[in-house]
Design a protein around this motif. Structure first.
Motif, PDB file in Angstrom:
ATOM      1  N   GLU A  98     -55.033  72.757  30.412  1.00  0.00           N
ATOM      2  CA  GLU A  98     -53.710  73.495  29.990  1.00  0.00           C
ATOM      3  C   GLU A  98     -53.776  75.174  30.024  1.00  0.00           C
ATOM      4  O   GLU A  98     -52.981  75.689  29.919  1.00  0.00           O
ATOM      5  N   ARG A  99     -55.107  75.480  30.256  1.00  0.00           N
ATOM      6  CA  ARG A  99     -55.112  77.205  30.487  1.00  0.00           C
ATOM      7  C   ARG A  99     -55.077  77.449  31.763  1.00  0.00           C
ATOM      8  O   ARG A  99     -55.030  78.641  32.223  1.00  0.00           O
ATOM      9  N   LEU A 100     -55.109  76.493  32.748  1.00  0.00           N
ATOM     10  CA  LEU A 100     -55.031  76.710  34.201  1.00  0.00           C
ATOM     11  C   LEU A 100     -53.547  76.445  34.828  1.00  0.00           C
ATOM     12  O   LEU A 100     -52.988  75.522  34.361  1.00  0.00           O
ATOM     13  N   ALA A 101     -53.274  77.479  35.659  1.00  0.00           N
ATOM     14  CA  ALA A 101     -52.196  77.285  36.573  1.00  0.00           C
ATOM     15  C   ALA A 101     -52.410  75.835  37.397  1.00  0.00           C
ATOM     16  O   ALA A 101     -53.317  75.671  37.909  1.00  0.00           O
ATOM     17  N   LYS A 102     -51.347  75.431  37.538  1.00  0.00           N
ATOM     18  CA  LYS A 102     -50.923  74.066  38.387  1.00  0.00           C
ATOM     19  C   LYS A 102     -51.934  74.260  39.644  1.00  0.00           C
ATOM     20  O   LYS A 102     -53.018  73.400  39.932  1.00  0.00           O
ATOM     21  N   ASP A 103     -51.734  75.294  40.497  1.00  0.00           N
ATOM     22  CA  ASP A 103     -52.145  75.406  41.653  1.00  0.00           C
ATOM     23  C   ASP A 103     -53.913  75.840  41.583  1.00  0.00           C
ATOM     24  O   ASP A 103     -54.536  76.210  42.607  1.00  0.00           O
ATOM     25  N   ASP A 104     -54.232  75.961  40.408  1.00  0.00           N
ATOM     26  CA  ASP A 104     -55.727  76.356  40.256  1.00  0.00           C
ATOM     27  C   ASP A 104     -56.153  75.255  39.435  1.00  0.00           C
ATOM     28  O   ASP A 104     -57.620  75.328  39.310  1.00  0.00           O
ATOM     29  N   TYR A 105     -55.894  74.060  39.407  1.00  0.00           N
ATOM     30  CA  TYR A 105     -56.506  72.943  38.988  1.00  0.00           C
ATOM     31  C   TYR A 105     -57.621  72.589  39.947  1.00  0.00           C
ATOM     32  O   TYR A 105     -57.742  72.937  40.954  1.00  0.00           O
ATOM     33  N   PRO A 106     -58.787  71.863  39.361  1.00  0.00           N
ATOM     34  CA  PRO A 106     -59.966  71.577  40.199  1.00  0.00           C
ATOM     35  C   PRO A 106     -59.463  70.588  41.014  1.00  0.00           C
ATOM     36  O   PRO A 106     -58.903  69.689  40.901  1.00  0.00           O
ATOM     37  N   ILE A 107     -59.965  70.779  42.528  1.00  0.00           N
ATOM     38  CA  ILE A 107     -59.754  69.909  43.551  1.00  0.00           C
ATOM     39  C   ILE A 107     -60.229  68.519  43.319  1.00  0.00           C
ATOM     40  O   ILE A 107     -61.400  68.457  42.713  1.00  0.00           O
ATOM     41  N   GLU A 108     -59.935  67.671  43.884  1.00  0.00           N
ATOM     42  CA  GLU A 108     -60.256  66.329  43.845  1.00  0.00           C
ATOM     43  C   GLU A 108     -61.761  66.429  44.214  1.00  0.00           C
ATOM     44  O   GLU A 108     -62.652  65.516  43.595  1.00  0.00           O
ATOM     45  N   ASN A 109     -62.397  66.991  45.104  1.00  0.00           N
ATOM     46  CA  ASN A 109     -63.714  67.036  45.592  1.00  0.00           C
ATOM     47  C   ASN A 109     -64.717  67.436  44.257  1.00  0.00           C
ATOM     48  O   ASN A 109     -65.523  66.862  43.961  1.00  0.00           O
ATOM     49  N   LYS A 110     -64.189  68.397  43.555  1.00  0.00           N
ATOM     50  CA  LYS A 110     -64.987  68.858  42.494  1.00  0.00           C
ATOM     51  C   LYS A 110     -64.928  68.103  41.300  1.00  0.00           C
ATOM     52  O   LYS A 110     -65.871  68.065  40.282  1.00  0.00           O
ATOM     53  N   LEU A 111     -64.406  66.927  41.342  1.00  0.00           N
ATOM     54  CA  LEU A 111     -64.102  65.856  40.259  1.00  0.00           C
ATOM     55  C   LEU A 111     -65.132  64.873  40.420  1.00  0.00           C
ATOM     56  O   LEU A 111     -65.202  63.979  39.580  1.00  0.00           O
ATOM     57  N   SER A 112     -65.899  64.899  41.506  1.00  0.00           N
ATOM     58  CA  SER A 112     -66.867  63.652  42.313  1.00  0.00           C
ATOM     59  C   SER A 112     -67.816  63.304  41.187  1.00  0.00           C
ATOM     60  O   SER A 112     -68.334  64.220  40.352  1.00  0.00           O
ATOM     61  N   ILE A 113     -68.083  61.954  41.154  1.00  0.00           N
ATOM     62  CA  ILE A 113     -69.148  61.628  40.571  1.00  0.00           C
ATOM     63  C   ILE A 113     -70.415  61.840  40.950  1.00  0.00           C
ATOM     64  O   ILE A 113     -70.720  61.631  42.119  1.00  0.00           O
ATOM     65  N   ALA A 114     -71.560  62.241  40.261  1.00  0.00           N
ATOM     66  CA  ALA A 114     -72.856  62.479  40.735  1.00  0.00           C
ATOM     67  C   ALA A 114     -73.727  61.707  39.676  1.00  0.00           C
ATOM     68  O   ALA A 114     -73.624  61.702  38.544  1.00  0.00           O
ATOM     69  N   PHE A 115     -74.833  61.212  40.465  1.00  0.00           N
ATOM     70  CA  PHE A 115     -75.852  60.523  39.682  1.00  0.00           C
ATOM     71  C   PHE A 115     -77.449  60.610  40.299  1.00  0.00           C
ATOM     72  O   PHE A 115     -77.300  61.079  41.447  1.00  0.00           O
ATOM     73  N   ARG A 116     -78.440  60.462  39.422  1.00  0.00           N
ATOM     74  CA  ARG A 116     -79.745  60.392  39.910  1.00  0.00           C
ATOM     75  C   ARG A 116     -80.258  59.291  39.681  1.00  0.00           C
ATOM     76  O   ARG A 116     -80.339  58.439  38.704  1.00  0.00           O
ATOM     77  N   VAL A 117     -81.042  58.658  40.744  1.00  0.00           N
ATOM     78  CA  VAL A 117     -81.594  57.303  40.681  1.00  0.00           C
ATOM     79  C   VAL A 117     -83.242  57.728  40.612  1.00  0.00           C
ATOM     80  O   VAL A 117     -83.689  58.517  41.636  1.00  0.00           O
ATOM     81  N   SER A 118     -83.946  57.092  39.643  1.00  0.00           N
ATOM     82  CA  SER A 118     -85.361  57.634  39.778  1.00  0.00           C
ATOM     83  C   SER A 118     -86.134  56.355  39.551  1.00  0.00           C
ATOM     84  O   SER A 118     -85.504  55.196  39.014  1.00  0.00           O
ATOM     85  N   TYR A 119     -87.200  56.042  40.365  1.00  0.00           N
ATOM     86  CA  TYR A 119     -88.152  55.071  40.389  1.00  0.00           C
ATOM     87  C   TYR A 119     -89.547  55.506  40.347  1.00  0.00           C
ATOM     88  O   TYR A 119     -89.862  55.943  41.423  1.00  0.00           O
ATOM     89  N   GLY A 120     -90.144  55.525  39.204  1.00  0.00           N
ATOM     90  CA  GLY A 120     -91.228  55.793  39.041  1.00  0.00           C
ATOM     91  C   GLY A 120     -91.377  57.627  39.396  1.00  0.00           C
ATOM     92  O   GLY A 120     -90.581  58.144  38.732  1.00  0.00           O
ATOM     93  N   SER A 121     -92.229  58.206  40.224  1.00  0.00           N
ATOM     94  CA  SER A 121     -91.980  59.600  40.367  1.00  0.00           C
ATOM     95  C   SER A 121     -90.924  59.882  41.618  1.00  0.00           C
ATOM     96  O   SER A 121     -90.892  60.940  42.027  1.00  0.00           O
ATOM     97  N   PHE A 122     -90.414  58.790  42.171  1.00  0.00           N
ATOM     98  CA  PHE A 122     -89.178  58.888  43.300  1.00  0.00           C
ATOM     99  C   PHE A 122     -88.039  59.433  42.639  1.00  0.00           C
ATOM    100  O   PHE A 122     -87.669  58.673  41.557  1.00  0.00           O
ATOM    101  N   ASP A 123     -87.272  60.297  43.078  1.00  0.00           N
ATOM    102  CA  ASP A 123     -85.925  60.792  42.604  1.00  0.00           C
ATOM    103  C   ASP A 123     -84.808  60.966  43.770  1.00  0.00           C
ATOM    104  O   ASP A 123     -85.281  61.719  44.740  1.00  0.00           O
ATOM    105  N   TYR A 124     -83.632  60.617  43.475  1.00  0.00           N
ATOM    106  CA  TYR A 124     -82.523  60.760  44.665  1.00  0.00           C
ATOM    107  C   TYR A 124     -81.411  61.270  44.002  1.00  0.00           C
ATOM    108  O   TYR A 124     -80.937  60.538  42.812  1.00  0.00           O
ATOM    109  N   PHE A 125     -80.763  62.166  44.612  1.00  0.00           N
ATOM    110  CA  PHE A 125     -79.468  62.413  44.129  1.00  0.00           C
ATOM    111  C   PHE A 125     -78.282  62.338  45.077  1.00  0.00           C
ATOM    112  O   PHE A 125     -78.525  62.432  46.325  1.00  0.00           O
ATOM    113  N   THR A 126     -77.229  61.808  44.484  1.00  0.00           N
ATOM    114  CA  THR A 126     -75.864  61.689  45.268  1.00  0.00           C
ATOM    115  C   THR A 126     -74.752  62.157  44.688  1.00  0.00           C
ATOM    116  O   THR A 126     -74.898  61.961  43.279  1.00  0.00           O
ATOM    117  N   GLY A 127     -73.957  62.955  45.164  1.00  0.00           N
ATOM    118  CA  GLY A 127     -72.964  63.630  44.343  1.00  0.00           C
ATOM    119  C   GLY A 127     -71.260  63.746  45.233  1.00  0.00           C
ATOM    120  O   GLY A 127     -70.702  64.832  44.991  1.00  0.00           O
TER     121      GLY A 127
END
Ligand SMILES: [Zn+2]
Length: 417
Positions: free
Chosen positions: A238-267
């Motif tokens: 509500e503090r942002l002007a409508k044309d300054d709303y975060p764009i869809e890309n910035k709302l993306s889901i990100a997570f980290r997959v860990s298996y032992g000492s292996f780690d992977y990022f996707t976002g």
């Protein structure tokens, strides 16, 4: 003496890709996934991103489905293997080839965000589903070929952040969820940042205690690293002007997959600046750096936003320090020249790194310095295969010109740190 011999043997193991390659038969088909292994397939359709994860107990997770975009070349590349099928159908067929038999069901489908190149855009010529209830593109097309256990996205159930989401693609997707829930027992959930018990091993979790998927971010809410606590990077809407709303890309889901000492990022398509308002951007627009800092260093990552110029910032890459980067491309300028320079610079972070792009167009090859010489691959599906327990992993590049799954090259084994 013994120690140095051991070190030499390790070096040979890590860097002699050819010796490894002969073991797995370059030119032959990709060896089947085995129980205990973690497979991360970056499937190239030329038309967006789709990653299939086969978790150590056989649980399957499809992250994005690729799909038709509203855009024509140069904003999208030709469909791979060819234009005789839609991208979503190519992905479904790929999934059926690599999942353990009977390969008729995906446990989880996760949409990082609501763009056509990740979920399949609905255009006037999109065909109707066999049940007549919705149209086919991307995720809805997947469901014509495979049953889906659970869909996880950033918007369920109200689809109203940062504002009401309504367009032909999202409206069709919601009809699809309604029909599949009512008639096929589909479960739907909103992705919850901070949790490590939403995406789980569904078959034999006790056999793989070091495996974890940690939810890092969605809708600008980012894990703090403490328990399941999150913080919002974005100002109250509500503090942002409508044309300054975060764009869809910035709302993306990100997570980290860990298996032992292996780690992977996707976002998904997280970014650090805005494509059209990059001049003196507000600090909150650099969502990807906040996410990378709580993620910490990883063995491997998928580049954000197809390697576009507004993503994979210096701070982001310096926090993740990946040994392996996979760029899922779908247009000219993927990866962009400046992003490519950051990814290859020893000043951003020091040490070796291998970069794989699923598809590099002639225009990109001409502008992203020496990409065809420096990248380990510029065409093909890219599969990261982590050995049981996570101590090491290899990268397979597969021929994407047909469905034979032939191995073009193998890299590694890399040691996880
Ligand atoms: Zn995208």
């Amino acid at each position: 003496m013994k120690a140095s011999l051991f070190a030499f043997a390790l070096l040979v193991m890590v860097f002699d890709a050819d010796a490894q390659a002969s073991d797995v038969g370059v030119g032959g088909p990709l060896p089947a996934w085995k129980r205990g292994e973690l497979d991360i397939h970056h499937i190239n359709t030329g038309r967006g991103e789709a990653q299939l994860l086969i978790l150590p107990d056989g649980t399957s997770l499809l992250v994005d489905t690729s799909g038709k975009t509203e855009e024509k070349p140069p904003f999208s590349l030709p469909t791979r293997p060819d234009a005789s099928r839609a991208p979503g159908e190519w992905v479904a067929r790929y999934v059926q080839r690599v999942l353990p038999k009977p390969a008729n069901r995906i446990d989880y489908v996760l949409l990082t965000h609501f763009h056509g190149d990740h979920m399949g855009a609905i255009v006037p010529e999109s065909p109707r589903a066999s049940n007549g209830a919705y149209r086919l593109s991307g995720i809805t097309e997947i469901a014509e070929h495979l049953s889906i256990g659970k869909v996880i996205d950033r918007g369920w159930p109200n689809y109203d952040y940062p504002t009401t989401l309504s367009n032909p693609t999202v409206d069709n997707y919601r009809k699809f969820l309604d029909w599949q829930s009512a008639n096929r027992g589909l479960a739907v959930e909103q992705f919850q940042p901070g949790r490590n018990d939403q995406l789980v091993l569904l078959r034999d979790p006790k056999d793989h205690p070091s495996f974890e998927i940690r939810n890092l971010a969605a809708n600008g809410n980012v894990w703090t690293g403490v328990g399941t606590v999150t913080r919002s990077i974005f100002p109250p809407i509500e503090r942002l002007a409508k044309d300054d709303y975060p764009i869809e890309n910035k709302l993306s889901i990100a997570f980290r997959v860990s298996y032992g000492s292996f780690d992977y990022f996707t976002g998904g398509d997280l970014s650090s600046s805005d494509e059209e308002t990059a001049f003196a951007p507000a600090p909150w627009k650099d969502i990807e750096t906040a996410v990378a800092r709580v993620c910490g260093p990883v063995e491997a990552m998928k580049a954000n936003h197809h390697g576009s110029w507004d993503a994979n910032s210096i701070a982001f890459l310096a926090a993740l320090r990946p040994r392996v980067i996979v760029v899922g491309t779908r247009a000219d300028g993927h990866p962009a020249i400046n992003t490519w320079k950051r990814m290859t610079s020893q000043r951003v972070w020091s040490g070796p790194r291998d970069i794989f792009a699923t598809n590099v167009s002639p225009a990109t090859a001409a502008t992203s310095y020496d990409i065809e010489k420096i990248a380990k691959s510029t065409q093909g599906h890219v599969v990261i295969r982590v050995e049981q327990g996570g101590a090491s992993y290899r990268v397979f590049v597969l021929d994407d010109s047909n469905e034979e799954m032939r191995v073009k090259a193998v890299f590694g084994a890399y040691a996880s740190n």
